[in-house]
Design a protein around this motif. Structure first.
Motif, PDB file in Angstrom:
ATOM      1  N   LEU A   1       0.821  -1.212   0.000  1.00 17.06           N
ATOM      2  CA  LEU A   1       0.000   0.000   0.000  1.00 17.06           C
ATOM      3  C   LEU A   1       0.855   1.264   0.000  1.00 17.06           C
ATOM      4  O   LEU A   1       0.544   2.243   0.651  1.00 17.06           O
ATOM      5  CB  LEU A   1      -0.949  -0.007   1.206  1.00 17.06           C
ATOM      6  CG  LEU A   1      -1.897  -1.204   1.295  1.00 17.06           C
ATOM      7  CD1 LEU A   1      -2.646  -1.196   2.614  1.00 17.06           C
ATOM      8  CD2 LEU A   1      -2.867  -1.205   0.129  1.00 17.06           C
ATOM      9  N   GLY A   2       1.969   1.217  -0.728  1.00 17.55           N
ATOM     10  CA  GLY A   2       2.844   2.372  -0.847  1.00 17.55           C
ATOM     11  C   GLY A   2       3.795   2.582   0.323  1.00 17.55           C
ATOM     12  O   GLY A   2       4.554   3.539   0.336  1.00 17.55           O
ATOM     13  N   VAL A   3       3.779   1.684   1.296  1.00 15.03           N
ATOM     14  CA  VAL A   3       4.678   1.778   2.446  1.00 15.03           C
ATOM     15  C   VAL A   3       5.777   0.742   2.267  1.00 15.03           C
ATOM     16  O   VAL A   3       5.504  -0.450   2.115  1.00 15.03           O
ATOM     17  CB  VAL A   3       3.922   1.519   3.770  1.00 15.03           C
ATOM     18  CG1 VAL A   3       4.878   1.512   4.940  1.00 15.03           C
ATOM     19  CG2 VAL A   3       2.829   2.549   3.970  1.00 15.03           C
ATOM     20  N   HIS A   4       7.035   1.205   2.271  1.00 15.50           N
ATOM     21  CA  HIS A   4       8.178   0.306   2.135  1.00 15.50           C
ATOM     22  C   HIS A   4       8.837   0.133   3.492  1.00 15.50           C
ATOM     23  O   HIS A   4       9.039   1.102   4.220  1.00 15.50           O
ATOM     24  CB  HIS A   4       9.199   0.867   1.136  1.00 15.50           C
ATOM     25  CG  HIS A   4      10.397  -0.011   0.984  1.00 15.50           C
ATOM     26  ND1 HIS A   4      10.357  -1.175   0.244  1.00 15.50           N
ATOM     27  CD2 HIS A   4      11.645   0.075   1.497  1.00 15.50           C
ATOM     28  CE1 HIS A   4      11.546  -1.749   0.295  1.00 15.50           C
ATOM     29  NE2 HIS A   4      12.344  -1.014   1.052  1.00 15.50           N
ATOM     30  N   ALA A   5       9.161  -1.104   3.819  1.00 14.11           N
ATOM     31  CA  ALA A   5       9.864  -1.400   5.068  1.00 14.11           C
ATOM     32  C   ALA A   5      10.970  -2.400   4.775  1.00 14.11           C
ATOM     33  O   ALA A   5      10.757  -3.381   4.063  1.00 14.11           O
ATOM     34  CB  ALA A   5       8.905  -1.968   6.101  1.00 14.11           C
ATOM     35  N   CYS A   6      12.154  -2.138   5.305  1.00 15.75           N
ATOM     36  CA  CYS A   6      13.274  -3.061   5.163  1.00 15.75           C
ATOM     37  C   CYS A   6      14.196  -2.883   6.361  1.00 15.75           C
ATOM     38  O   CYS A   6      14.142  -1.858   7.049  1.00 15.75           O
ATOM     39  CB  CYS A   6      14.024  -2.832   3.860  1.00 15.75           C
ATOM     40  SG  CYS A   6      14.657  -1.159   3.650  1.00 15.75           S
ATOM     41  N   THR A   7      15.015  -3.888   6.598  1.00 11.16           N
ATOM     42  CA  THR A   7      15.924  -3.815   7.746  1.00 11.16           C
ATOM     43  C   THR A   7      17.367  -3.598   7.318  1.00 11.16           C
ATOM     44  O   THR A   7      18.224  -3.387   8.169  1.00 11.16           O
ATOM     45  CB  THR A   7      15.818  -5.097   8.598  1.00 11.16           C
ATOM     46  OG1 THR A   7      16.060  -6.228   7.768  1.00 11.16           O
ATOM     47  CG2 THR A   7      14.442  -5.205   9.235  1.00 11.16           C
ATOM     48  N   GLU A   8      17.632  -3.667   6.020  1.00  9.35           N
ATOM     49  CA  GLU A   8      18.976  -3.433   5.493  1.00  9.35           C
ATOM     50  C   GLU A   8      18.898  -2.599   4.221  1.00  9.35           C
ATOM     51  O   GLU A   8      17.959  -2.757   3.437  1.00  9.35           O
ATOM     52  CB  GLU A   8      19.673  -4.753   5.178  1.00  9.35           C
ATOM     53  CG  GLU A   8      19.939  -5.598   6.403  1.00  9.35           C
ATOM     54  CD  GLU A   8      20.687  -6.881   6.050  1.00  9.35           C
ATOM     55  OE1 GLU A   8      21.206  -6.985   4.918  1.00  9.35           O
ATOM     56  OE2 GLU A   8      20.739  -7.763   6.906  1.00  9.35           O
ATOM     57  N   ASP A   9      19.877  -1.744   4.016  1.00  9.53           N
ATOM     58  CA  ASP A   9      19.927  -0.948   2.793  1.00  9.53           C
ATOM     59  C   ASP A   9      20.117  -1.904   1.610  1.00  9.53           C
ATOM     60  O   ASP A   9      20.841  -2.893   1.709  1.00  9.53           O
ATOM     61  CB  ASP A   9      21.095   0.046   2.863  1.00  9.53           C
ATOM     62  CG  ASP A   9      21.025   1.091   1.775  1.00  9.53           C
ATOM     63  OD1 ASP A   9      19.917   1.365   1.268  1.00  9.53           O
ATOM     64  OD2 ASP A   9      22.084   1.656   1.428  1.00  9.53           O
ATOM     65  N   HIS A  10      19.416  -1.626   0.521  1.00  7.35           N
ATOM     66  CA  HIS A  10      19.501  -2.478  -0.653  1.00  7.35           C
ATOM     67  C   HIS A  10      19.303  -1.644  -1.899  1.00  7.35           C
ATOM     68  O   HIS A  10      18.789  -0.527  -1.854  1.00  7.35           O
ATOM     69  CB  HIS A  10      18.456  -3.606  -0.582  1.00  7.35           C
ATOM     70  CG  HIS A  10      17.052  -3.099  -0.421  1.00  7.35           C
ATOM     71  ND1 HIS A  10      16.240  -2.808  -1.499  1.00  7.35           N
ATOM     72  CD2 HIS A  10      16.335  -2.792   0.687  1.00  7.35           C
ATOM     73  CE1 HIS A  10      15.081  -2.367  -1.052  1.00  7.35           C
ATOM     74  NE2 HIS A  10      15.102  -2.343   0.273  1.00  7.35           N
ATOM     75  N   GLU A  11      19.701  -2.212  -3.035  1.00  7.22           N
ATOM     76  CA  GLU A  11      19.565  -1.533  -4.319  1.00  7.22           C
ATOM     77  C   GLU A  11      18.099  -1.252  -4.594  1.00  7.22           C
ATOM     78  O   GLU A  11      17.237  -2.111  -4.437  1.00  7.22           O
ATOM     79  CB  GLU A  11      20.140  -2.404  -5.430  1.00  7.22           C
ATOM     80  CG  GLU A  11      20.136  -1.714  -6.772  1.00  7.22           C
ATOM     81  CD  GLU A  11      20.777  -2.560  -7.856  1.00  7.22           C
ATOM     82  OE1 GLU A  11      20.362  -2.400  -9.012  1.00  7.22           O
ATOM     83  OE2 GLU A  11      21.665  -3.359  -7.536  1.00  7.22           O
ATOM     84  N   GLY A  12      17.791  -0.024  -4.987  1.00  4.25           N
ATOM     85  CA  GLY A  12      16.431   0.367  -5.306  1.00  4.25           C
ATOM     86  C   GLY A  12      15.576   0.710  -4.101  1.00  4.25           C
ATOM     87  O   GLY A  12      14.385   0.928  -4.235  1.00  4.25           O
ATOM     88  N   CYS A  13      16.168   0.773  -2.928  1.00  2.50           N
ATOM     89  CA  CYS A  13      15.413   1.080  -1.712  1.00  2.50           C
ATOM     90  C   CYS A  13      14.896   2.515  -1.779  1.00  2.50           C
ATOM     91  O   CYS A  13      15.670   3.447  -1.997  1.00  2.50           O
ATOM     92  CB  CYS A  13      16.293   0.904  -0.477  1.00  2.50           C
ATOM     93  SG  CYS A  13      15.427   1.235   1.072  1.00  2.50           S
TER      94      CYS A  13
END
Length: 91
Positions: A66-78
Motif C-alpha cells: 500500500l505504498g509503504v516500504h519497510a526493510c531492515t537493510e539498505d539495498h539496491e532500489g530502496c
C-alpha cells in the motif's frame, strides 16, 4: 507502529517468530474483512498486519505494501536510500 514492531521482533528468538507468524496469519485470515471494512476486530487485524509487515521487512529487499516500504537493510532500489538513483532534491 511498523518501526516499533521491527525493533520488538529483532529481540525475539526464531521459535517466537515462528509462533507469532502463525498467530498473525490466523488473525489476518479470520478478520481481514474487519481490516478492510471496519468491525469489532479492526484494531487487532491492523496490529497483525503491521507485525506481519515487520516480519516481511527482514526479507531480502524488504516489503512494499500500500505504498509503504519497510526493510531492515539498505539495498539496491530502496526508496529510503540515497543510492536508489533518485536525485537528492526529489520529493
Amino acid at each position: 507502529m511498523l518501526p516499533l514492531a521491527i525493533e520488538e521482533q529483532s529481540r525475539q528468538s526464531r521459535e517466537q517468530i515462528d509462533a507469532m507468524r502463525e498467530e498473525l496469519l490466523d488473525t489476518i485470515a479470520a478478520h481481514g474483512d474487519d481490516l478492510q471494512f471496519g468491525g469489532t476486530h479492526q484494531r487487532s487485524a491492523r496490529v497483525a498486519l503491521a507485525k506481519a509487515m515487520a516480519l516481511l521487512a527482514t526479507a531480502e529487499g524488504g516489503v512494499t505494501i500500500l505504498g509503504v516500504h519497510a526493510c531492515t537493510e539498505d539495498h539496491e532500489g530502496c526508496p529510503g536510500s540515497k543510492t536508489s538513483g533518485a536525485p537528492d532534491d526529489a520529493p
